[in-house]
Scaffold this motif. Sequence first.
Motif, PDB file in Angstrom:
ATOM      1  N   ARG A 107      -8.055  -2.119   1.624  1.00 34.29           N
ATOM      2  CA  ARG A 107      -7.693  -0.767   2.045  1.00 34.29           C
ATOM      3  C   ARG A 107      -8.686   0.209   1.413  1.00 34.29           C
ATOM      4  NH1 ARG A 107      -2.276  -2.861   1.168  1.00 34.29           N
ATOM      5  NH2 ARG A 107      -2.407  -2.272  -1.024  1.00 34.29           N
TER       6      ARG A 107
ATOM      7  N   LEU B  33     -10.243   7.707  -5.079  1.00 37.82           N
ATOM      8  CA  LEU B  33      -8.853   7.298  -4.935  1.00 37.82           C
ATOM      9  C   LEU B  33      -7.892   8.482  -4.870  1.00 37.82           C
ATOM     10  CD1 LEU B  33      -8.751   4.233  -7.363  1.00 37.82           C
ATOM     11  CD2 LEU B  33      -8.407   4.165  -4.888  1.00 37.82           C
TER      12      LEU B  33
ATOM     13  N   GLY C 121       0.773  -1.233   0.000  1.00 32.57           N
ATOM     14  CA  GLY C 121       0.000   0.000   0.000  1.00 32.57           C
ATOM     15  C   GLY C 121       0.802   1.279   0.000  1.00 32.57           C
TER      16      GLY C 121
ATOM     17  N   THR D 186      -1.186   4.318  -7.623  1.00 34.56           N
ATOM     18  CA  THR D 186      -2.195   4.323  -6.556  1.00 34.56           C
ATOM     19  C   THR D 186      -3.335   3.379  -6.894  1.00 34.56           C
ATOM     20  OG1 THR D 186      -1.666   6.592  -5.884  1.00 34.56           O
ATOM     21  CG2 THR D 186      -3.859   5.765  -5.310  1.00 34.56           C
ATOM     22  N   TRP D 187      -3.823   3.456  -8.124  1.00 32.81           N
ATOM     23  CA  TRP D 187      -4.875   2.531  -8.579  1.00 32.81           C
ATOM     24  C   TRP D 187      -4.387   1.083  -8.495  1.00 32.81           C
ATOM     25  CZ3 TRP D 187      -9.496   0.822  -9.947  1.00 32.81           C
ATOM     26  CH2 TRP D 187      -9.628  -0.176 -10.908  1.00 32.81           C
TER      27      TRP D 187
ATOM     28  N   TRP E 195      -4.199  -0.159  -4.932  1.00 34.31           N
ATOM     29  CA  TRP E 195      -5.515  -0.473  -4.371  1.00 34.31           C
ATOM     30  C   TRP E 195      -5.938  -1.882  -4.799  1.00 34.31           C
ATOM     31  CZ3 TRP E 195     -10.350  -1.790  -6.208  1.00 34.31           C
ATOM     32  CH2 TRP E 195     -11.385  -1.747  -5.261  1.00 34.31           C
TER      33      TRP E 195
END
Length: 386
Positions: free
Chosen positions: A283, A212, A48, A272-273, A276
């Motif tokens: 998360r 996001l 993460g 970031t995508w 996830w």
Amino acid sequence: MRMPFVFLAASLLFAATARAEISLNTLLDPIRTKHALPSLAAAVVKDGKLVAVGAVGVRVAGTTIPVTVDDRYHLGSDTKAMTATLAAMMVEEGKLSWNSTIGEVLGSDLPNLRPKFAAITLKELLSHTSGIPTDNEEIGKLYFSADAYEHTLKDWRLHMIDAWGSKHDPSFPASGKFQYSNLGYITAGAMIEKAADKPWERLMYERIYEPLGLATAGLGAQATFGLYDAPVGHRIEADGKITPMAWGESADLPASLGPAGLAHMSIKDFATWAGWIAGGGKRGPALVTPETLKILEAPAVSMEIKNPKPGTPKSGAYALGWGLSKFNWTEKPILTHNGSNGLNFASIAVDPDHDLAIVVTSNIGGQKVDEATLEVMKALYEEFEK
């Protein structure tokens, strides 16, 4: 290649504690130069957290404008996993089911669809098992029709579906065979729009980008018209020369193809995508439940593609918006996808078992960037999957 990168990573670990992440530029630049790419960017998310990122090269070939880790890159068909996630949201909300058919959802708008076409399900569209063919000359004429400018994107998507589905049955009678189809994803996008009563474009912003925090994310060509404020795509000419395609209609595919592949964002937001996804949806934010995410990632069909073009899955299996491929540097298949509009290239690899995500982008298409991307992916996976 392996030993120099191990040394690089080890030498930078201490310095990285002050900067929050390792710079990948020393890894990326020799690979970019070797393959003669205008630019190359990559990022790694582990557990993460963004642990490594870099961007090298120039926004426009022939200039000295450097790329940055905050520059927007075109993602092409890596958008498909986002479209599939929007579909999953509609399923969770009871507005669609995986077995909803085109006819059930769009039949009131498109009453002339052939019965076998109308019977195609949402799951078949998202897994490329619908029997709708890969882009061909007839489908291309729908994409690039001058008449599209007289309609909203939602209406033109419906027109394209009607124009094809009222004349053609699926190319095979039942699901179970893989056939990569952008028109299939456009059709799924139209079903999502009908279920949500909102354009696909608004749903992308409201349901994925904003939750996001993907501040650089957008749709279509990545550079602002008239500015070199992002890495622009490049066309490879017959003689091997490259031509920057900065703005206007030539800078991307038609906007109506959005659900099949028109997202753009920075390498950091792309990571970031990906991070996830690597976290199994456990998360925040809660885009869909972990159970639903597992459905999106479960193999739906085996695929074997001979001489694949950049931007298409290569082999292994296909889920819903994701390919599953085993590389010679992975223990088992991992989630992966490539994306290209012919002018740009983006690749994503996600290993949920190791909570690891890797993304790589460039502002040119073709075989060389495909090779460069695999080289980067291999080095980063071997370094960070531990």
